[in-house]
Scaffold this motif. Structure first.
Motif, short mmCIF file in Angstrom:
data_model
loop_
_atom_site.label_atom_id
_atom_site.label_comp_id
_atom_site.label_asym_id
_atom_site.label_seq_id
_atom_site.Cartn_x
_atom_site.Cartn_y
_atom_site.Cartn_z
N LEU A 199 47.34 37.22 48.48
CA LEU A 199 47.91 38.36 47.49
C LEU A 199 46.80 38.83 46.75
O LEU A 199 46.73 38.49 45.58
CB LEU A 199 48.97 37.33 46.65
CG LEU A 199 50.14 36.92 47.33
CD1 LEU A 199 50.91 36.26 46.33
CD2 LEU A 199 51.06 37.90 47.77
N PRO A 200 46.30 40.12 47.34
CA PRO A 200 45.04 40.71 46.66
C PRO A 200 45.09 41.00 45.30
O PRO A 200 46.16 41.86 45.06
CB PRO A 200 44.60 41.50 47.73
CG PRO A 200 45.71 42.10 48.31
CD PRO A 200 46.50 40.82 48.39
N ALA A 201 44.60 40.46 44.09
CA ALA A 201 44.77 40.96 42.92
C ALA A 201 43.93 41.91 42.37
O ALA A 201 44.14 43.03 41.64
CB ALA A 201 44.88 39.68 41.86
N GLN A 202 42.65 41.74 42.59
CA GLN A 202 41.67 42.68 42.42
C GLN A 202 41.10 42.47 40.65
O GLN A 202 40.02 42.55 40.59
CB GLN A 202 41.77 43.99 42.67
CG GLN A 202 42.08 44.39 44.15
CD GLN A 202 41.24 43.93 45.19
OE1 GLN A 202 40.14 43.39 44.85
NE2 GLN A 202 41.58 44.05 46.48
N ARG A 207 45.20 47.32 32.44
CA ARG A 207 44.37 48.74 32.29
C ARG A 207 43.32 48.68 33.33
O ARG A 207 43.43 49.97 33.94
CB ARG A 207 43.54 48.48 31.14
CG ARG A 207 42.98 49.74 30.34
CD ARG A 207 42.10 49.43 29.29
NE ARG A 207 40.80 49.04 29.62
CZ ARG A 207 39.77 49.36 30.29
NH1 ARG A 207 39.77 50.85 30.49
NH2 ARG A 207 38.64 48.74 30.44
N VAL A 208 42.75 47.94 33.92
CA VAL A 208 41.92 47.90 35.16
C VAL A 208 42.63 48.31 36.51
O VAL A 208 42.27 49.23 37.15
CB VAL A 208 40.91 46.80 35.34
CG1 VAL A 208 40.02 46.93 36.41
CG2 VAL A 208 39.97 46.57 33.89
N LEU A 209 43.76 47.52 36.48
CA LEU A 209 44.71 47.56 37.68
C LEU A 209 44.89 49.19 37.73
O LEU A 209 45.03 49.72 38.72
CB LEU A 209 45.67 46.89 37.75
CG LEU A 209 45.53 45.43 37.95
CD1 LEU A 209 46.73 44.40 37.57
CD2 LEU A 209 44.93 45.03 39.24
N GLU A 210 45.34 49.79 36.65
CA GLU A 210 45.82 51.27 36.50
C GLU A 210 44.79 52.15 36.94
O GLU A 210 44.83 53.09 37.76
CB GLU A 210 46.19 51.49 35.10
CG GLU A 210 46.77 52.92 34.95
CD GLU A 210 47.53 53.30 33.52
OE1 GLU A 210 47.84 54.33 33.60
OE2 GLU A 210 47.39 52.25 32.73
N ALA A 211 43.28 51.71 36.45
CA ALA A 211 42.23 52.53 36.72
C ALA A 211 42.10 52.54 38.28
O ALA A 211 41.68 53.44 38.94
CB ALA A 211 41.17 52.12 36.07
N ARG A 214 46.40 50.41 41.63
CA ARG A 214 46.72 49.28 42.14
C ARG A 214 48.44 49.47 42.39
O ARG A 214 48.89 48.72 43.27
CB ARG A 214 46.43 48.28 41.96
CG ARG A 214 45.18 47.87 42.09
CD ARG A 214 44.50 47.76 43.74
NE ARG A 214 45.03 46.36 43.98
CZ ARG A 214 45.14 46.12 45.36
NH1 ARG A 214 44.83 47.03 46.46
NH2 ARG A 214 45.67 45.02 45.86
N GLY A 215 48.95 50.05 41.43
CA GLY A 215 50.52 50.32 41.57
C GLY A 215 51.38 49.24 40.98
O GLY A 215 52.59 49.12 41.19
N TYR A 216 50.58 48.26 40.26
CA TYR A 216 51.10 47.13 39.67
C TYR A 216 50.63 46.66 38.37
O TYR A 216 49.28 47.00 38.23
CB TYR A 216 51.44 45.89 40.70
CG TYR A 216 50.40 45.46 41.08
CD1 TYR A 216 49.60 44.66 40.39
CD2 TYR A 216 49.69 45.77 42.57
CE1 TYR A 216 48.24 44.02 40.91
CE2 TYR A 216 48.53 45.52 42.96
CZ TYR A 216 47.85 44.52 42.23
OH TYR A 216 46.71 44.16 42.82
N THR A 217 51.32 45.61 37.43
CA THR A 217 50.68 45.36 36.36
C THR A 217 50.29 44.04 36.48
O THR A 217 50.80 43.44 37.53
CB THR A 217 51.86 45.46 35.25
OG1 THR A 217 52.92 44.68 35.46
CG2 THR A 217 52.03 47.01 34.98
#
Length: 400
Positions: A199-202, A207-211, A214-217
């Motif tokens: 399950l790659p989170a990154q 806020r970073v996921l939005e940048a 990634r399409g999820y919170t």
């Protein structure tokens, strides 16, 4: 398209009390789902109808009527010809008329031909969850739209499947979740499927996921993790993380650290961000986190990951693990290496052992064998233990 149409039609019929049979001679209704993209596909249906003609004649002689229906694109394109050629077909239903199948079949039961080839501007069957027609199938189709507006000069699709219209996103997500839940249930039930998911989170920062687009919170990701762990007790989780993505603040970094602690992954792949040409980030964002800060954050992430992975692995000390033998350990010729069903590396002595099948002579485990190993110690990356016996996957499953 034909597979998906078949699954939709079957879902409608099943809800109305129909049951399937694989034996042609047992069927009261035979429905052929058709395609008109190429002439060959249509010719195959005409040939199939000729074969069914004899069966229908025998049924009429035995006074056990057989109803034959043509569904889909060919029904839409050739309704009149299908109904009138040798009076063989009882039901004709276009791609947008599957909801009408129960009524059409009821009309056919009275001895009349029945047809509905009306094309719709809004029918997507969004509320109907397709029923897979192949038991144990390994693939599934999720339709997100029907019809086409492109009007290519060679193509019949706009005329047989109507105008382009998309399913509501909510119904698509519902169907995908249903299929995902079926996969999770299968992993939980089958002993020959590893209890491990990547399950790659990154990042742990919304806020970073939005940048990253990634399409999820963070919250949605954690909800997924909890759902997976409820569905597959003891599942092993792995993930990817990037340290120092464009615009990442110290607070963002701390949120990633806290995600690592909360989830407690068994395996992790962690890297400092490096800008790649041609990516959206290259054109739209600034690689503004200094290299020394990226490296420091990466080292902190690795430290937290290893602490939590060690705790997760230590929970297996004292347990017996089924291990697939891979071969000699890279660090010692006196030890073998394998993996448990969570894909975690297990090291154990290369020694003679008994065979669970009851063989009197001791055996040595070979690559490809399954063995039971009692775990005696654990680190963040490896389990170590003592060899109990050689076994098989089926024998081990029977013991559980």
């Amino acid at each position: 398209m034909n597979v998906n149409d078949t699954e939709i039609a079957w879902a409608i019929l099943q809800k109305n009390g129909y049951t399937r049979t694989k034996e042609l001679d047992e069927a009261d209704v035979i429905l052929l789902v058709t395609c008109s993209v190429r002439e060959k596909a249509e010719q195959a249906i005409w040939n199939r109808l000729r074969h069914l003609k004899a069966l229908k004649s025998r049924r009429q002689q035995d006074r056990v009527p057989l109803r034959i229906g043509i569904l889909g694109c060919m029904a839409e394109r050739l309704k009149e010809e299908i109904l009138h050629r040798e009076k063989l077909v009882d039901i004709v239903a276009g791609p947008d008329a599957y909801r009408d199948l129960p009524r059409l079949l009821a009309v056919a039961e009275s001895g009349q031909q029945a047809a509905n080839v009306l094309l719709s501007l809004d029918e997507t069957y969004a509320d109907i969850l397709p029923v897979q027609t192949s038991a144990g199938g390994t693939t599934a189709f999720v339709s997100i739209m029907r019809g086409c507006d492109n009007m290519c000069s060679y193509c019949i699709v706009p005329f047989t499947r109507g105008r382009e219209r998309s399913r509501p996103i909510a119904s698509i997500l519902q169907e995908v979740r249903m299929l995902s839940d079926q996969v999770l249930q299968l992993i939980q039930e089958r002993h020959n499927i590893c209890k491990q998911l990547h399950l790659p989170a990154q990042s742990g920062s919304t806020r970073v996921l939005e940048a990253m687009r990634r399409g999820y919170t963070r919250e949605a990701y954690l909800e997924l993790v909890h759902h997976v762990r409820e569905s597959i007790p003891g599942v092993s989780l792995s993930s990817d993380f990037i340290a120092g993505f464009c615009g990442e603040t110290e607070e963002d970094h701390q949120q990633t650290m806290s995600l690592l602690r909360e989830v407690r992954y068994n395996v992790g792949f962690l890297f400092a961000y490096s800008m790649r040409q041609k990516t959206r980030a290259y054109h739209r964002l600034q690689d503004d986190v200094p290299a020394d800060i990226k490296q420091r954050r990466l080292e902190e992430l690795i430290t937290v990951f290893r602490e939590e992975a060690a705790r997760a692995n230590e929970a297996m000390v004292g347990q017996s693990q089924l291990v697939l033998v891979e071969g000699p350990s890279k660090r010692s010729a006196l030890e073998l290496c394998g993996r448990n069903d969570g894909n975690i590396k297990v090291i154990f002595p290369d020694a003679e052992t008994e065979d669970a099948a009851g063989c009197e002579a001791p055996v040595r485990a070979q690559p490809g064998d399954y063995v039971l190993v009692k775990v005696t110690s654990a680190s963040s990356q490896t389990l170590k233990g003592v060899l109990l016996c050689r076994t098989t996957l089926s024998r081990s499953a029977a013991c559980h």
